[in-house]
Write an enzyme that holds these catalytic residues in place. Structure first.
Site, PDB file in Angstrom:
ATOM      1  N   GLY A   1      64.062  60.392  36.275  1.00 14.92           N
ATOM      2  CA  GLY A   1      64.433  60.003  37.645  1.00 14.92           C
ATOM      3  C   GLY A   1      65.900  60.242  37.953  1.00 14.92           C
TER       4      GLY A   1
ATOM      5  N   ILE B   1      68.603  59.307  36.338  1.00 15.76           N
ATOM      6  CA  ILE B   1      69.579  59.366  35.238  1.00 15.76           C
ATOM      7  C   ILE B   1      70.005  60.817  35.020  1.00 15.76           C
ATOM      8  CG2 ILE B   1      70.008  58.860  32.800  1.00 15.76           C
ATOM      9  CD1 ILE B   1      67.678  56.922  32.846  1.00 15.76           C
TER      10      ILE B   1
ATOM     11  N   LYS C   1      58.024  65.697  30.233  1.00 15.29           N
ATOM     12  CA  LYS C   1      59.468  65.440  30.265  1.00 15.29           C
ATOM     13  C   LYS C   1      60.073  65.632  28.867  1.00 15.29           C
ATOM     14  CE  LYS C   1      59.098  62.156  34.107  1.00 15.29           C
ATOM     15  NZ  LYS C   1      58.816  60.760  34.468  1.00 15.29           N
TER      16      LYS C   1
HETATM   17  N1  HSE Z   1      55.564  58.986  37.968  1.00 20.07           N
HETATM   18  C1  HSE Z   1      56.850  59.226  37.414  1.00 20.07           C
HETATM   19  C2  HSE Z   1      57.277  57.994  36.652  1.00 20.07           C
HETATM   20  C3  HSE Z   1      57.810  59.558  38.505  1.00 20.07           C
HETATM   21  O1  HSE Z   1      56.691  56.925  36.869  1.00 20.07           O
HETATM   22  O2  HSE Z   1      58.191  58.070  35.833  1.00 20.07           O
HETATM   23  C4  HSE Z   1      59.157  60.029  38.035  1.00 20.07           C
HETATM   24  O3  HSE Z   1      59.071  61.196  37.277  1.00 20.07           O
END
Ligand code: HSE
Length: 412
Positions: A133, A135, A204
């Protein structure tokens, strides 16, 4: 004054957040870039939905209309799924646009190709919004830790999962209610299976691995588990022991091999992730020079994610090319480390008469719940050979809180 023209693909939580931030932070953007930033177009899917977009912005469901605009400098992509997103972004690069993406699934699959293509067309790719997000972990690794050799990275990378685990523990919410709330707050993916089954964190992790180590593990070798097996009873039982469940991604390099896992683990009070609560994410990086650094902040939501994309807007407009992103780090051989490092595990279903010199028994209760110190290889063997009901790794040092030194996860 000249203008930077931007198109936003998608007007969901992230797309709208980027649109609103370009309006609200116009002065700051102009100050740093020396040019006005203008949203020229927004790509939407449903033409009939009412949206708060200025009349002079082209709002269309046809990407070709956007590509044919006379001036187009940057595309910010905030849609889901790999396709047609990947195709759109390739076309945008070929047209000479910088691109910014928040789409982790697409970028985990096609990031390398996009970066190559961008290099060829002398444009930049921003993907800070794909991981953790708001960060700024990607820029930190990419710009500020160029010489340090990364040994390992650990992260809470899915805000929705962390939010659900926190709601279940603090407010005694059910899994289903906590997930609904995460959806209502705009944290969860369109298909929340990606969040709660660990796919989102997995993508990620692969993106982080490329930046930290210049390469990624074989995807099939990565253990991926979500939080759906973590019940309220388990959370309460862990809490009685002074432990909290966290969904943690780990990547490390041993020799010249990258190892990664994404799974629920237990952490004690001394672990930096113990107090990462709600939608917060955290990333801990351990390198040879600086040692341990932990970054923490909001992992999902409209403005935190828009923050990552907007900072990328500055980054790509300054056209910092991406050639050194994926430099492979040399093989890492840590002195004083055994090949199979011992770890702390809480395990149910193993009785003390199971004799193995590779196990150190820390404690054993009548409920057959034990805390042991051993290595992952043996844990895998125990799971396949013994009647193990469940087991979780405990990260960091952990002191048993109860006086009689007896532990129980009897709720399992
Ligand atoms: N659905 C993702 C989460 C959104 O909850 O981390 C951010 O990448």
């Amino acid at each position: 004054m000249s203008v930077i023209k931007v198109a936003i693909l998608g007007f969901g939580t992230v797309g709208e957040g980027v649109y609103r931030t370009i309006q609200s932070h116009a002065q700051e953007l102009e100050g740093v870039l020396g040019k006005r930033v203008e949203v020229a177009a927004v790509l939407i899917r449903n033409k009939h939905k009412k949206r708060n977009i200025n009349e002079d912005v082209l709002v269309t469901a046809d990407f070709n209309e956007i590509l044919s605009l006379p001036q187009l400098d940057v595309i910010v992509e905030a849609i889901v799924n790999k396709e047609p997103t990947f195709t759109f972004l390739k076309q945008a690069i070929q047209r000479g646009c910088h691109i910014i993406t928040a789409n982790k699934e697409m970028f985990a699959h096609h990031g390398n190709e996009l970066l190559e293509l961008a290099k060829h067309h002398n444009v930049s790719v921003g993907y800070e919004a794909t991981v953790a997000g708001g960060i700024p972990v990607i820029q930190t690794l990419r710009q500020l830790l160029n010489v340090n050799r990364v040994h390992h990275v650990q992260g809470i990378l899915n805000g929705t999962s962390n939010f659900i685990l926190t709601e279940m523990r603090e407010k005694k919410q059910s899994f289903v209610d906590a997930l609904s709330l995460a959806q209502a707050k705009g944290f969860a993916e369109a298909d929340p299976t990606n969040d709660v089954e660990g796919f989102d964190a997995f993508y990620k992790t692969m993106i982080l691995s490329r930046i930290a180590f210049g390469e990624e593990p074989n995807w099939e070798d990565v253990e991926r588990e979500g939080i759906t097996s973590i019940t309220s009873e388990l959370i309460e039982a862990a809490e009685r022991l002074g432990l909290r469940f966290k969904h943690i991604a780990s990547i490390s390099k041993k020799g010249d091999q990258i190892k990664a896992s994404v799974r629920p683990v237990l952490v004690g009070k001394s672990h930096p992730f113990y107090s990462i609560e709600g939608v917060e994410n955290a990333v801990n990086v351990y390198t040879d020079l600086v040692g341990s650094i932990t970054l923490q902040g909001p992992g999902a939501g409209m403005f935190p994610t828009a923050s990552a994309a907007i900072e990328d807007l500055v980054y790509v407009c300054q056209n910092k090319l991406t050639k050194k992103y994926f430099t492979k780090t040399p093989a890492i051989h840590l002195r004083d480390k055994k090949e199979h490092e011992d770890e702390l595990w809480i395990i149910q279903g193993l009785t003390k008469d199971y004799n193995n010199p590779l196990i150190t028994w820390i404690t054993q209760s009548s409920a057959e719940t034990a805390i042991i110190r051993t290595n992952t290889e043996l844990i895998k063997q125990l799971i396949s050979e013994q009647n193990i009901k469940c087991c979780f790794q405990i990260l960091g040092e952990f002191e048993i809180e109860s006086n009689d030194k007896e532990v129980t996860l009897a709720a399992i």
